[in-house]
Design an enzyme around this catalytic site. Structure first.
Site, mmCIF file in Angstrom:
data_model
loop_
_atom_site.group_PDB
_atom_site.id
_atom_site.type_symbol
_atom_site.label_atom_id
_atom_site.label_comp_id
_atom_site.label_asym_id
_atom_site.label_seq_id
_atom_site.Cartn_x
_atom_site.Cartn_y
_atom_site.Cartn_z
ATOM 1 N N THR A 150 0.755 -1.082 -0.031
ATOM 2 C CA THR A 150 0.015 0.006 -0.006
ATOM 3 C C THR A 150 0.763 1.200 0.143
ATOM 4 O OG1 THR A 150 -0.225 0.291 2.312
ATOM 5 C CG2 THR A 150 -1.497 -1.284 1.484
ATOM 6 N N CYS A 151 0.129 2.508 -0.097
ATOM 7 C CA CYS A 151 1.001 3.552 -0.213
ATOM 8 C C CYS A 151 2.025 3.859 1.256
ATOM 9 C CB CYS A 151 0.152 4.870 -0.086
ATOM 10 S SG CYS A 151 -1.060 5.005 1.168
ATOM 11 N N ASN A 152 1.486 3.108 2.489
ATOM 12 C CA ASN A 152 2.474 3.491 3.724
ATOM 13 C C ASN A 152 2.862 2.043 4.335
ATOM 14 O OD1 ASN A 152 0.260 2.454 4.706
ATOM 15 N ND2 ASN A 152 -0.255 4.339 6.060
ATOM 16 N N ARG A 153 2.987 0.900 3.226
ATOM 17 C CA ARG A 153 3.480 -0.351 3.792
ATOM 18 C C ARG A 153 3.758 -1.188 2.797
ATOM 19 N NH1 ARG A 153 1.644 -2.636 8.238
ATOM 20 N NH2 ARG A 153 0.254 -0.889 8.653
ATOM 21 N N GLY B 239 -35.129 5.321 22.557
ATOM 22 C CA GLY B 239 -34.774 6.171 21.717
ATOM 23 C C GLY B 239 -34.515 5.548 20.206
ATOM 24 N N THR B 240 -34.653 6.077 19.053
ATOM 25 C CA THR B 240 -34.920 5.494 17.856
ATOM 26 C C THR B 240 -33.655 5.998 16.887
ATOM 27 O OG1 THR B 240 -36.389 6.677 17.290
ATOM 28 C CG2 THR B 240 -36.922 4.602 18.039
ATOM 29 N N ALA C 92 -29.264 7.479 15.915
ATOM 30 C CA ALA C 92 -27.953 6.908 15.610
ATOM 31 C C ALA C 92 -27.558 5.993 16.867
ATOM 32 C CB ALA C 92 -26.912 8.065 15.173
ATOM 33 N N ALA D 194 -29.094 4.760 19.115
ATOM 34 C CA ALA D 194 -29.880 3.606 19.495
ATOM 35 C C ALA D 194 -29.498 2.593 18.438
ATOM 36 C CB ALA D 194 -31.480 3.962 19.064
#
Length: 419
Positions: A46-49, A184-185, A187, A189
């Protein structure tokens, strides 16, 4: 076979060196995938490994580093200084941590998991994947998914929920049987529900002061709690998690005081002739308030049997290392690496099992051929299966414990060629 990993990443190499290696990644990969160099190889670039995972009967660490330095057109000493070398049982733990994003520049980033999977695909296409490397990388994918789903390391909101549930674990004996009310409903939750299910929770009901419980429940596969049933649900609940956007407390002290229930009778209650009473022992309830402002009146903590964890309490514990998402993820990695090592050690016991089964099955077939009776043959096969069960289990256990040579020696001494 022996596993070896050579890793050059942002921990030990500067950006200039990483860029130099990236430009020569094809040459490095070609060197690694030469059959004369290793039996099998998978390269994660990858770009850093840049990481090379090798499988071969004999791997000389210094020779590998010199060869890679030559392919990278770098002085051997500089390449060695920038490299971390992992061997044997260290390799699975390192790869699992990499695939889980724990060795990334930004801890928890999810892109690396896909890069690891694509590295395996490329190696398959090139024909350089051994059975051992296939098992290793397949397990890494599973570990990456476990880290993502169990720790929520990529989401700040999920981390908050996860911290609260980690603190709750000492109070929850069995998540599967725990009765939970989710208030609650939004994020939070959704994140709470995902974290609860990751721990095995099943008995979950959702309540919404705004009337959205039915819609949330239908889309998430949980029960909706109507307004008129809330107090009954609170009475039966073991855990209440409140994460609504309401501006005023939804659950006050009086509501919890009205719903105090006696603790379950102990196992010995009937045998004691009813002498043991739970009238003065309220059933414990744990309340987790993730609302801002508060969803639960702090005075609720004074109700008998109630324990309250709010955001302030959770925040005080957040800096503790063992409660961090990374620490939990590394526990998952360590456990998975230990299990991988045990599975691999068990395979070392296979030759002993082959010898044992060959001896028993040879005698079995001789006796079946001599009898010529189908009923006798069925009985003999059943008997042989029963006879082989315990030795088979024991040989596998010895293998997992790293004692495969002992198992092999014992079987060969009893049933080997010199019998």
């Amino acid at each position: 076979m022996s596993l070896l990993c050579v890793s050059v990443d942002h921990h030990r190499a500067d950006l200039e060196l990483l860029e130099h290696i990236e430009r020569r990644a094809d040459d490095l990969t070609a060197r690694l995938t030469d059959p004369a160099f290793a039996t099998g190889a998978v390269v994660v670039a990858t770009c850093n490994r840049f990481e090379a995972y090798l499988d071969s009967p004999v791997l000389d660490r210094d020779a590998v580093l010199r060869s890679l330095a030559e392919a990278a057109e770098l002085p051997a000493e500089r390449f060695a200084d920038a490299s971390a070398v992992h061997a044997g049982s260290e390799v699975p733990e390192h790869l699992f941590a990499v695939a889980g994003g724990l060795e990334s520049a930004v801890v928890g980033e999810g892109e690396i998991a896909g890069q690891v999977r694509r590295a395996l695909d490329r190696a398959r296409t090139a024909g350089t994947v051994t059975t051992e490397l296939e098992r290793l990388f397949q397990r890494a994918t599973g570990v990456s998914k476990a880290i993502k789903h169990r720790t929520g390391i990529q989401s700040k909101g999920r981390s908050l929920v996860r911290l609260a549930l980690r603190m709750a674990e000492s109070r929850i004996g069995d998540w599967r049987g725990t009765r939970i009310v989710l208030v609650g409903t939004g994020a939070y939750a959704g994140a709470s529900l995902a974290a609860l299910r990751a721990r095995g929770a099943e008995r979950i009901g959702v309540y919404s002061p705004s009337g959205r419980a039915q819609q949330f429940a239908a889309s998430h596969g949980v029960r909706a709690i109507p307004h008129e049933a809330l107090e009954l649900e609170l009475e039966r609940a073991d855990l209440v998690i409140a994460c609504s956007h309401a501006q005023d407390p939804l659950l006050d002290r009086e509501r919890f005081a009205r719903t105090v229930a006696p603790s379950r009778a102990p196992f010995c209650h009937a045998l004691a002739g009813g002498a043991v009473s739970n009238a003065d022992r309220p059933r414990p309830r744990l309340l987790i308030d993730l609302g801002v402002p508060r969803n639960i009146d702090p005075a609720s903590a004074t109700v008998p049997g109630v324990e309250l964890l709010d955001l302030e309490t959770v925040a005080k514990h957040a800096p503790i290392a063992e409660l961090s998402a990374e620490a939990e993820a590394r526990e998952i990695v360590a456990d998975a690496a230990a299990e991988f090592a045990a599975d691999r050690a068990e395979l070392d016991a296979v030759p002993a099992l082959v010898t044992l089964r060959g001896h028993v099955h040879g005698i079995l077939e001789d006796e079946i051929a001599r009898s010529g009776d189908p009923d006798v043959a069925a009985a003999l096969r059943h008997f042989a299966g029963r006879l082989m069960h315990q030795p088979t289990v024991r040989v596998r256990q010895l293998g997992r414990a790293g004692r495969a040579p002992e198992a092999r020696a014992a079987v060969e001494a009893l049933f080997g060629p010199g019998e």
